[in-house]
Design an enzyme around this catalytic site. Structure first.
Site, PDB file in Angstrom:
ATOM      1  N   GLN A  39      -4.272  -1.531   9.841  1.00  0.00           N
ATOM      2  CA  GLN A  39      -4.332  -2.855   9.221  1.00  0.00           C
ATOM      3  C   GLN A  39      -4.916  -3.881  10.195  1.00  0.00           C
ATOM      4  O   GLN A  39      -4.533  -3.950  11.361  1.00  0.00           O
ATOM      5  CB  GLN A  39      -2.929  -3.282   8.755  1.00  0.00           C
ATOM      6  CG  GLN A  39      -2.876  -4.552   7.927  1.00  0.00           C
ATOM      7  CD  GLN A  39      -3.550  -4.441   6.557  1.00  0.00           C
ATOM      8  OE1 GLN A  39      -3.735  -3.355   6.015  1.00  0.00           O
ATOM      9  NE2 GLN A  39      -3.932  -5.577   5.997  1.00  0.00           N
ATOM     10  N   LYS A  51       0.843  -1.204   0.000  1.00  0.00           N
ATOM     11  CA  LYS A  51       0.000   0.000   0.000  1.00  0.00           C
ATOM     12  C   LYS A  51       0.880   1.256   0.000  1.00  0.00           C
ATOM     13  O   LYS A  51       0.649   2.193  -0.762  1.00  0.00           O
ATOM     14  CB  LYS A  51      -0.927   0.001   1.230  1.00  0.00           C
ATOM     15  CG  LYS A  51      -2.045  -1.042   1.146  1.00  0.00           C
ATOM     16  CD  LYS A  51      -2.842  -1.186   2.435  1.00  0.00           C
ATOM     17  CE  LYS A  51      -3.870  -2.310   2.308  1.00  0.00           C
ATOM     18  NZ  LYS A  51      -4.652  -2.558   3.525  1.00  0.00           N
ATOM     19  N   ASP A  85     -10.716   3.288   4.673  1.00  0.00           N
ATOM     20  CA  ASP A  85     -11.106   1.876   4.589  1.00  0.00           C
ATOM     21  C   ASP A  85     -12.635   1.726   4.552  1.00  0.00           C
ATOM     22  O   ASP A  85     -13.145   0.655   4.209  1.00  0.00           O
ATOM     23  CB  ASP A  85     -10.609   1.112   5.829  1.00  0.00           C
ATOM     24  CG  ASP A  85      -9.357   0.292   5.560  1.00  0.00           C
ATOM     25  OD1 ASP A  85      -9.174  -0.156   4.410  1.00  0.00           O
ATOM     26  OD2 ASP A  85      -8.583   0.091   6.508  1.00  0.00           O
TER      27      ASP A  85
HETATM   28  N1  GUN Z   1      -6.942  -6.632   6.420  1.00  0.00           N
HETATM   29  C1  GUN Z   1      -7.315  -7.299   5.305  1.00  0.00           C
HETATM   30  N2  GUN Z   1      -7.851  -6.454   4.399  1.00  0.00           N
HETATM   31  C2  GUN Z   1      -7.817  -5.228   4.954  1.00  0.00           C
HETATM   32  C3  GUN Z   1      -8.222  -3.942   4.498  1.00  0.00           C
HETATM   33  O1  GUN Z   1      -8.753  -3.752   3.388  1.00  0.00           O
HETATM   34  N3  GUN Z   1      -8.001  -2.921   5.357  1.00  0.00           N
HETATM   35  C4  GUN Z   1      -7.434  -3.094   6.599  1.00  0.00           C
HETATM   36  N4  GUN Z   1      -7.280  -2.030   7.373  1.00  0.00           N
HETATM   37  N5  GUN Z   1      -7.062  -4.276   7.050  1.00  0.00           N
HETATM   38  C5  GUN Z   1      -7.248  -5.337   6.222  1.00  0.00           C
END
Ligand code: GUN
Length: 294
Positions: free
Chosen positions: A96, A52, A119
């Site tokens: 995350q 990311k 998110d």
């Molecule tokens: N863990 C797995 N997918 C995601 C996501 O799209 N965002 C976040 N913050 N954690 C994740």
């Protein structure tokens, strides 16, 4: 059969975003700034978060990676979130998931300023999504919608079966596929671990979206001819013969299901890269919404 090429489409989206960022720079405007918080050192989570951050650099965003030890207390994480909420330079941030067990995930999500919740996990944003209001749509479901749209996949009147009810993928996906508009207007069945006759339900699906995390769960004999198959699963399967010691497996037996499907996403290179592209898109949106305020 046509491959829904998430790698290709995500690169196109990133190019579109990079062009917008270049224009922002030309106008002397602040570029979008995404922060990502990771607690602990889970290998898969680290890979996603690093990816990311790297993608931010690629499109010209600013990015900040905040690594906290696995022993971080809930209070310490909440303080960090408060700092990010207050920091006018940060347009959006993510924490995350999953988090270590001493931390209450719901409390953490509730603490994020909804205006910076790129998110789309905060109840305010999730509620807006369910009510067809403009908001941040969770990146993985958003990426799937974008793939369906860019490949012109018809969803109206179709039976969509979603496998898995996670808050990150299955639940929002089930809401989005049933919304008015396109992609949407489909009749949705949300299946999970207590669903009876799941194979029979899947066999009736025009569109199958599998977010289960069980490698090769979906077999060719389970899907209808010409079904659209979206594979959200991405599980690390130990394999000593590989350099990394594992390989990535989707929920779908791609080799055989692809012979029957009309459209299908590969793993890797399908939904995964789309998730990152849509997170960037949400961050750009956050920047645009904050313009004038900061
Ligand atoms: N863990 C797995 N997918 C995601 C996501 O799209 N965002 C976040 N913050 N954690 C994740």
């Amino acid at each position: 059969m046509e491959i829904l090429d998430g790698k290709k489409i995500s690169n196109q989206i990133k190019e579109e975003i990079a062009a917008e960022v270049a224009q922002m720079k030309e106008r002397g405007e602040k570029v979008p700034h995404l922060a990502a918080v990771i607690v602990g050192n889970d290998g898969a989570s680290m890979t996603y978060v690093n990816s990311k951050v790297r993608s931010c650099e690629k499109v010209g965003f600013e990015s900040t990676l905040i690594r906290l030890p696995s022993t971080t207390s809930e209070l310490e994480l909440l303080k960090k979130i408060d700092q990010l909420n207050q920091d006018d330079d940060i347009d959006g941030f993510i924490v995350q998931l999953p988090l270590p067990e001493q931390i209450d995930t719901q409390k953490v999500i509730m603490a994020i300023d909804p205006d910076k919740d790129v998110d789309g996990f905060h109840p305010t944003n999730f509620g807006k999504m369910a009510l067809d209001m403009s908001t941040f749509i969770p990146a993985t479901p958003f990426g799937i919608l974008e793939l369906l749209e860019r490949y012109n996949v018809e969803t109206k009147g179709k039976h969509t079966v979603v496998i898995g009810r996670s808050h990150i993928v299955g639940r929002p996906m089930s809401i989005l596929m049933g919304r008015k508009g396109w992609p949407g207007n489909s009749t949705v069945t949300l299946t999970h671990s207590h669903t009876k006759n799941i194979t029979q339900i899947i066999s009736q699906a025009d569109i199958v979206i599998s977010a289960l995390g069980v490698p090769h769960f979906l077999k060719a004999e389970m899907v209808k001819d010409d079904a659209v198959v979206i594979d959200v699963g991405i599980t690390r399967v130990p394999d000593e013969s590989r350099e990394k010691g594992y390989y990535l497996a989707g929920d779908v037996d791609f080799e055989n299901v692809s012979k029957k499907a009309s459209f299908i996403t590969p793993v890797p290179g399908g939904v995964g890269p789309m998730t990152i592209a849509m997170l960037l898109k949400n961050t750009l949106l956050a920047r645009e919404q904050h313009r004038g305020e900061r």
